[in-house]
Write an enzyme that holds these catalytic residues in place. Structure first.
Site, PDB file in Angstrom:
ATOM      1  N   GLU A 202      -9.303  -9.081   5.059  1.00  0.00           N
ATOM      2  CA  GLU A 202      -9.635  -7.691   4.743  1.00  0.00           C
ATOM      3  C   GLU A 202     -11.031  -7.575   4.148  1.00  0.00           C
ATOM      4  OE1 GLU A 202      -7.892  -3.811   2.291  1.00  0.00           O
ATOM      5  OE2 GLU A 202      -6.671  -5.629   2.482  1.00  0.00           O
TER       6      GLU A 202
ATOM      7  N   SER B 249       0.831  -1.211   0.000  1.00  0.00           N
ATOM      8  CA  SER B 249       0.000   0.000   0.000  1.00  0.00           C
ATOM      9  C   SER B 249       0.859   1.251   0.000  1.00  0.00           C
ATOM     10  CB  SER B 249      -0.937   0.004   1.212  1.00  0.00           C
ATOM     11  OG  SER B 249      -0.222  -0.239   2.410  1.00  0.00           O
TER      12      SER B 249
END
Length: 279
Positions: free
Chosen positions: A181, A44
């Site tokens: 997630e 990320s």
């Protein structure tokens, strides 16, 4: 520094595991000072600190570079590093080569691999090679194009059952932990109760063995919007903006630097320099 066995013990004793991302030396140093249990150097970083559109453009070199910085800032914290897009899909030989390079050059303590089908063999191979693996299921950003966007996963019977099966296969393959997630909380609880390995959630409810969030989301730094599952504990952007605006104003107004910010030499030394006062 905590190890795999410590995380298993924390799960057994129902002690929540705190994981936080960090991408550089100062954020890692702050995370360790806050006594988080794990630091994730996630791909990320591509979007959060490199300004890329997705994680797909992040390279092995990027992951090594940032993990090395994080390791310097958090020498006593367990560090998990993402294997980036397509670095573990071509062949097992290529996967092992890439994983070994990341571990040797970055100082990571474990590697995180996204996905289920097609990844179980990689988990097994890395585990046999002595590399701890953290699995990642649910919303897997490297596959967001295939998943149809950033959406909650496992909401219908078929996809929920698949998540359960894949979670069990990850554990069987040798993963030391699992990140879930954007998964419904009820499904997270079911999976957490079924697995012996710790389950760490992000947007997966309160029933996981631990939680992970992105550092910048937590402190409100450089983010224009945050997902539903994020709680911001500070608004660093506001403080930074105020400080930088004030700095700009003071330089323009000749009020910075002041005398207390300035170094001096003796007048006779200055006079003796080329171009000084002739006596």
């Amino acid at each position: 520094m905590k190890t795999k066995l410590d995380f298993f013990k924390m799960k057994e004793q129902n002690e929540p595991i705190v994981m936080l991302t960090a991408y550089d030396y100062p954020s890692a140093k702050q995370a360790e000072k806050a006594e988080v249990d794990m630091i994730l150097v996630g791909d990320s970083l591509g979007m959060v600190v490199l300004g890329l559109d997705s994680t797909i453009q992040v390279t092995i070199d990027d992951m090594i570079h940032h993990t090395k910085a994080v390791k310097r800032g958090a020498k006593d914290t367990f560090i998990v590093t993402d294997m980036p897009f397509m670095s573990y899909h071509y062949s097992l030989a290529e996967t092992l080569k890439n994983a070994a390079r990341i571990m040797q050059e970055s100082g990571a303590d474990a590697l995180k691999l996204e996905g289920g089908d097609g990844v179980f063999e990689s988990i097994q191979a890395l585990t046999r090679g002595g590399i701890p693996v953290v699995s990642h299921l649910g919303l897997t950003p490297q596959s967001v194009g295939v998943l149809g966007g950033y959406k909650v996963q496992g909401k219908d019977h078929e996809s929920a059952q698949k998540l359960i099966e894949d979670s069990l296969k990850c554990e069987e393959a040798g993963a030391i932990a699992l990140v879930l997630e954007c998964v419904p909380g009820e499904l997270t609880k079911r999976i957490t109760d079924m697995l012996k390995i710790p389950v760490i959630g992000i947007g997966a409810g309160a029933e996981a063995d631990g939680q992970v969030l992105v550092y910048h989301d937590v402190v409100g730094y450089g983010v224009s919007r945050t997902p539903k599952f994020v709680k911001q504990y500070a608004q660093i952007d506001t403080l930074l903006e105020e400080a930088l605006i004030q700095y700009t104003k003071e330089v323009k107004a000749h009020t910075f630097p002041e005398d207390k910010h300035t170094f001096h030499i003796k007048e006779e030394v200055l006079d003796g320099l080329y171009g000084g006062i002739k006596k």
